[in-house]
Design a protein around this motif. Structure first.
Motif, mmCIF file in Angstrom:
data_model
loop_
_atom_site.group_PDB
_atom_site.id
_atom_site.type_symbol
_atom_site.label_atom_id
_atom_site.label_comp_id
_atom_site.label_asym_id
_atom_site.label_seq_id
_atom_site.Cartn_x
_atom_site.Cartn_y
_atom_site.Cartn_z
ATOM 1 N N ASN A 1 0.829 -1.201 0.000
ATOM 2 C CA ASN A 1 0.000 0.000 0.000
ATOM 3 C C ASN A 1 0.865 1.253 0.000
ATOM 4 N N GLY A 2 2.104 1.111 0.472
ATOM 5 C CA GLY A 2 3.020 2.248 0.410
ATOM 6 C C GLY A 2 3.311 2.661 -1.020
ATOM 7 N N VAL A 3 3.496 1.681 -1.910
ATOM 8 C CA VAL A 3 3.772 2.040 -3.309
ATOM 9 C C VAL A 3 2.526 2.646 -3.963
ATOM 10 N N VAL A 4 1.344 2.182 -3.568
ATOM 11 C CA VAL A 4 0.116 2.796 -4.092
ATOM 12 C C VAL A 4 0.037 4.258 -3.658
ATOM 13 N N ALA A 5 0.293 4.507 -2.368
ATOM 14 C CA ALA A 5 0.262 5.882 -1.863
ATOM 15 C C ALA A 5 1.285 6.748 -2.589
ATOM 16 N N ASN A 6 2.452 6.204 -2.849
ATOM 17 C CA ASN A 6 3.503 6.951 -3.539
ATOM 18 C C ASN A 6 3.073 7.362 -4.950
ATOM 19 N N VAL A 7 2.301 6.490 -5.591
ATOM 20 C CA VAL A 7 1.889 6.744 -6.974
ATOM 21 C C VAL A 7 0.676 7.665 -7.073
ATOM 22 N N VAL A 8 -0.276 7.554 -6.132
ATOM 23 C CA VAL A 8 -1.553 8.256 -6.327
ATOM 24 C C VAL A 8 -1.736 9.510 -5.481
ATOM 25 N N LEU A 9 -1.024 9.655 -4.377
ATOM 26 C CA LEU A 9 -1.254 10.819 -3.526
ATOM 27 C C LEU A 9 -0.586 12.070 -4.094
ATOM 28 N N SER A 10 -1.239 13.184 -3.922
ATOM 29 C CA SER A 10 -0.749 14.450 -4.462
ATOM 30 C C SER A 10 0.558 14.876 -3.798
ATOM 31 N N LYS A 11 1.443 15.413 -4.615
ATOM 32 C CA LYS A 11 2.730 15.965 -4.210
ATOM 33 C C LYS A 11 3.719 14.915 -3.712
ATOM 34 N N SER A 12 3.380 13.623 -3.876
ATOM 35 C CA SER A 12 4.376 12.589 -3.622
ATOM 36 C C SER A 12 5.388 12.614 -4.763
ATOM 37 N N LYS A 13 6.640 12.303 -4.461
ATOM 38 C CA LYS A 13 7.671 12.306 -5.503
ATOM 39 C C LYS A 13 7.459 11.200 -6.526
ATOM 40 N N GLY A 14 6.629 10.199 -6.188
ATOM 41 C CA GLY A 14 6.340 9.129 -7.137
ATOM 42 C C GLY A 14 4.990 9.279 -7.826
ATOM 43 N N GLN A 15 4.340 10.435 -7.658
ATOM 44 C CA GLN A 15 2.997 10.621 -8.198
ATOM 45 C C GLN A 15 2.958 10.383 -9.705
ATOM 46 N N ASN A 16 1.929 9.645 -10.128
ATOM 47 C CA ASN A 16 1.671 9.354 -11.546
ATOM 48 C C ASN A 16 2.737 8.470 -12.199
#
Length: 248
Positions: A19-34
């Motif tokens: 779930n950490g990788v999901v949060a990294n991809v989908v949450l705003s302003k995360s460095k892994g967003q999108n």
């Protein structure tokens, strides 16, 4: 270490990384967003692999009630241990999701879409039709159990089958292959539902989503929650039974 504690730790690690990788991809302003679906599936594969490496020799690293119930239904695991394993897995899933919440604490109020916040904890169908979603989860978990058993080379009917399972999941190659299997299922079958294929992976974090003070989190979508519980259990049992039948 108790196998129940090992299952708790293993499932908590699974959810923290997964779930950490999901949060990294989908949450705003995360460095892994999108960064996309491939990153998510690889992250989940690594999550499973690392969790199995950590506790495989202790508990067999089921880290999934569908695995526990499927092995027991196939005569490869002691039914007396099933309730303890499942409780430990669900609690581990809850705790792992709390850790994800804390790790991404600054990003929840930066993200407007409540569906994305739920996605960091539990799954939802891409097309809201529960029947097709059920079929997807059933097939994915059936494949999971069938291939895991083939990789594990479980000695069917042997009194030490549980020990052999634990040993095979504690070798260097067993967890690696299982991790690759998770990636394969994700890139092939994960699109319709987000591929829970694990009741504890969905139910424990969904409970955490319901209880945690996440800003603007919206509904925990309990109407859908039965699908990633029932379908993986039935699919896993089907996959394990098929393996047993073909190896009789």
């Amino acid at each position: 270490m108790s196998p129940y504690i090992a299952e708790f730790i293993g499932t908590a690690l699974l959810i923290l990384f997964g779930n950490g990788v999901v949060a990294n991809v989908v949450l705003s302003k995360s460095k892994g967003q999108n960064s996309g679906w491939i990153v998510i599936t690889v992250g989940w594969g690594l999550a499973v692999m690392l969790a199995v490496y950590c506790v495989g020799r202790i508990s067999g690293a089921h880290i999934n009630p569908a695995v526990t119930l499927s092995l027991a239904s196939a005569g490869l695991f002691d039914w007396a241990q099933v309730p303890g394993y499942i409780i430990a897995q669900v609690c581990g899933g809850f705790f792992g999701s709390v850790l994800v919440y804390l790790a991404y604490y600054a990003h929840w109020d930066q993200t407007e879409d409540p569906a994305l916040k739920l996605a960091c904890h539990s799954t939802a169908p891409a097309v809201r039709r529960f029947g097709p979603a059920f079929i997807t989860e059933f097939i994915g978990t059936a494949v999971l159990l069938f291939v895991i058993l083939a990789v594990g080379k479980v000695a069917l009917g042997a009194e030490d089958a549980q020990r052999i399972w634990a040993t095979s999941m504690g070798t260097w190659f067993g967890p690696l292959v299982v991790g690759l299997l998770i990636v394969a299922i994700g890139v092939s079958l994960g699109g319709p539902t987000g591929y829970a294929i694990n009741p504890a992976r969905d139910f424990g974090p969904r409970l955490a989503h319901a209880f945690l003070p996440i800003p603007g989190k919206g509904s925990s979508d309990w109407a859908y929650a039965w699908v990633p519980i029932v379908a993986p259990i039935l699919g896993g049992i089907a996959g394990a039974k098929l393996f047993v039948y073909l190896n009789m």
